[in-house]
Design an enzyme around this catalytic site. Sequence first.
Site, short mmCIF file in Angstrom:
data_model
loop_
_atom_site.label_atom_id
_atom_site.label_comp_id
_atom_site.label_asym_id
_atom_site.label_seq_id
_atom_site.Cartn_x
_atom_site.Cartn_y
_atom_site.Cartn_z
N PRO A 205 0.87 -1.18 -0.18
CA PRO A 205 0.04 0.05 -0.01
C PRO A 205 0.65 0.96 -0.10
O PRO A 205 2.08 1.17 0.29
CB PRO A 205 -0.72 -0.27 1.33
CG PRO A 205 -0.45 -1.28 1.99
CD PRO A 205 0.64 -2.15 1.25
N LYS A 210 8.12 2.07 0.09
CA LYS A 210 8.80 1.32 -1.19
C LYS A 210 9.86 2.22 -1.83
O LYS A 210 11.02 1.72 -2.08
CB LYS A 210 7.68 1.14 -2.27
CG LYS A 210 6.64 0.24 -1.53
CD LYS A 210 5.58 -0.24 -2.59
CE LYS A 210 4.57 0.77 -2.96
NZ LYS A 210 3.68 1.45 -1.85
N THR A 211 9.48 3.43 -1.94
CA THR A 211 10.57 4.49 -2.57
C THR A 211 11.67 4.39 -1.70
O THR A 211 12.93 4.46 -2.04
CB THR A 211 9.79 5.99 -2.49
OG1 THR A 211 8.73 5.64 -3.10
CG2 THR A 211 10.88 6.82 -3.47
N GLU A 427 -22.77 7.26 20.66
CA GLU A 427 -21.55 6.56 21.30
C GLU A 427 -21.45 5.75 22.61
O GLU A 427 -20.74 4.82 22.54
CB GLU A 427 -20.73 7.98 21.44
CG GLU A 427 -20.61 8.76 20.07
CD GLU A 427 -20.17 8.05 19.08
OE1 GLU A 427 -19.24 7.09 19.19
OE2 GLU A 427 -20.41 8.81 17.95
P1 ADP Z 1 5.70 4.40 -0.80
O1 ADP Z 1 6.76 4.81 -1.97
O2 ADP Z 1 5.38 3.09 -0.39
O3 ADP Z 1 4.38 5.08 -1.11
P2 ADP Z 1 7.70 6.14 0.62
O4 ADP Z 1 8.88 5.34 0.55
O5 ADP Z 1 7.67 7.37 -0.38
O6 ADP Z 1 6.30 5.28 0.36
O7 ADP Z 1 7.30 6.70 2.08
C1 ADP Z 1 7.01 7.92 2.50
C2 ADP Z 1 7.95 8.24 3.85
O8 ADP Z 1 7.20 7.80 4.82
C3 ADP Z 1 9.42 7.90 3.60
O9 ADP Z 1 9.90 9.05 3.03
C4 ADP Z 1 9.84 7.73 5.02
O10 ADP Z 1 10.03 8.84 5.66
C5 ADP Z 1 8.55 7.34 5.74
N1 ADP Z 1 8.44 5.74 5.97
C6 ADP Z 1 7.68 4.90 5.23
N2 ADP Z 1 7.88 3.62 5.71
C7 ADP Z 1 9.05 3.76 6.51
C8 ADP Z 1 9.84 2.93 7.49
N3 ADP Z 1 9.52 1.37 7.27
N4 ADP Z 1 10.96 3.33 7.91
C9 ADP Z 1 11.11 4.80 8.00
N5 ADP Z 1 10.48 5.51 7.39
C10 ADP Z 1 9.36 5.13 6.57
ZN ZN Z 2 -21.58 4.96 15.18
#
Ligand code: ADP
Ligand code: ZN
Length: 615
Positions: A205, A210-211, A427
């Site tokens: 997700p 991933k990036t 609630e």
């Molecule tokens: P995706 O490519 O999966 O959409 P990104 O790699 O762009 O997600 O993640 C966005 C930001 O969230 C990253 O730059 C980082 O700062 C933070 N992040 C996400 N997952 C992690 C993780 N496992 N550890 C540390 N930071 C994370």
């Molecule tokens: Zn409700």
Amino acid sequence: MNRINPWLIILLVLGVLLLVVNGGFGGAPQVPYSQFQSMLESGQVQSVVLSSNSANVTLKSPQQINLPGGAQTLSQFSTLIPSNAAIPDTSLIPTLEKEHVQFSVQPPNPWPSLLINLLPVLLLLGFFYWIFMRAQGGQSQVMQFGQTRARRFGKENKVSTTFQDVAGHEEAKHELVEVVDFLKYPQRYLAIGAEIPKGVLLVGPPGTGKTLLARAVAGEADAPFFAVSASEFMEMFVGVGASRVRTLFEEARKAAPAIIFIDEIDSIGRKRGAGIGGGHDEREQTLNQILSEMDGFDKSSSVIVLAATNRPDILDSALLRPGRFDRQVTIDLPNLKEREAILRVHTRNKPVSASVDIPEIARATSYFSGADLKNLVNEAALEAGRKVKSVIEMTDFYRALDKITLGLENSSLTVTDQEKRAIAYHEAGHAVTAAVLPGTDRLQKVSIIPRGRALGAAFYLPEEQVLMSKERLENQLVVALGGRAAEESFIGTITSGAADDFRKATQIAKRMVLEWGMGDNFQHMALGSDTGPVFLGEDLAHRKDFSEHTAQLVDEDVKRILDKAYQRSRTLVQQYAQAMHEVAEALLTHELITGDVVRNAVAKLTPAPIGGLGV
Ligand code: ADP
Ligand code: ZN
């Protein structure tokens, strides 16, 4: 190369033209006409050169003349002649003749009229030149188009991200360490005749890092990193995408060993010929180009393509063939431990008070992605900054969490007392059922402060469980429907406030029937077959690969499950009416109460015959 702004050139040309037209800077000082006239009449003027509206005057001997800027001694000056079409000055020439002043007339400046006459011709010439250049560069224009963009691909020669910066995802890292190895020591593998893999698909997700992981691979291998989002390939013109792909791969090959990262590969890698609207020429060409580039890598060039998607199920199978993206690394939402680790990564360089309980925050943030957690830490820091604190405290995290999950407090929303009562009982219905039933998420707090679109909310600390028992799911349904059951039992009328609850409950019930074989009609069968990982669940409802009759049976099952849960909800809130009133009253006075208040109210009642409720 830096391109010179064409506007700059145009401005320069205009400036030069103006100078020419005006006859240059400077010239003789200006003297008021009246002074000129008195000098003329007192016989001091030797000669005058007249032009259309001014005169250049030479005196017989230098004179002290008072000018607006101070007195000057001049022997030559110019003066503007006060004459126009309305009041032609007819007196000057007779006076000049009378005083025996030598005078002549300067021919008018030819430049202005020349320019005005030439301008249309120049414009036409420029236009033809432009057309000519365009026609000649037709093909290469598109190429250039492809290339300009390619230059903007995020290319980094030095990536400082390492696996240290990625918290959790141990398995994914484990797999990717191999890739780092391929990039660092290709010879080891080539020497024994192994082929280096060309593509790795990162599946998960959005916001799960991933990036970040791809970048870390590049950082660990000390390889240049070329990042592009697949949607960037797409343009209006067919062929541009393919050309961009070509440029990208060319550059990467030159820089090899290198990493190419293609985000959102599903936007071009969808199954070909599938979907509404049929084939999309541009998309297909771009995809084909990627495939042929990957096939075209010679075995020794170590360029590895990492691609990210959250929809591996819709990818064209050609992409997944051996030699292309034949490796898949799943990157899921972080679990409790990983969330804790991610929070630690992002609070590492921030002043965080010792009172901040990171495991507690991790518990309160299930279903948060890494990006969400990063955002949470930032929001907390903003909160602390707003209050001019020097450290971030736990309360800042709580406020940030509320803000993220619920939106800002909506103080402009006016709620009548009657509505407020309905919300409080609604609630309370969720809260009391949650406090009574075992195996439901632990109630953290209940609020009837309107925030964003929500009028009230109950907050839970979900327990991480991999396996959900049927009982647990059924209890969750009871809690979800508890709001409506309370309205019906205590308010008398039902409101529109339960829409979200129904949506959530129906979704759970559907999955119970379709995926988990928990329906009466389908006990050993998954109807939503061929569904990938769980996070693709939302598509289940739309995918109907079964008959009308089966669909009807599914609907029956779903309805039965929901009806049963609702009946249990009603019984429960009535059985715990005392606690319901107590909680609702507490909500009406305090607007926000903790889970303990609810648990105490429930515990006061004689131990309820929970077993009799079918749990
Ligand atoms: P995706 O490519 O999966 O959409 P990104 O790699 O762009 O997600 O993640 C966005 C930001 O969230 C990253 O730059 C980082 O700062 C933070 N992040 C996400 N997952 C992690 C993780 N496992 N550890 C540390 N930071 C994370
Ligand atoms: Zn409700």
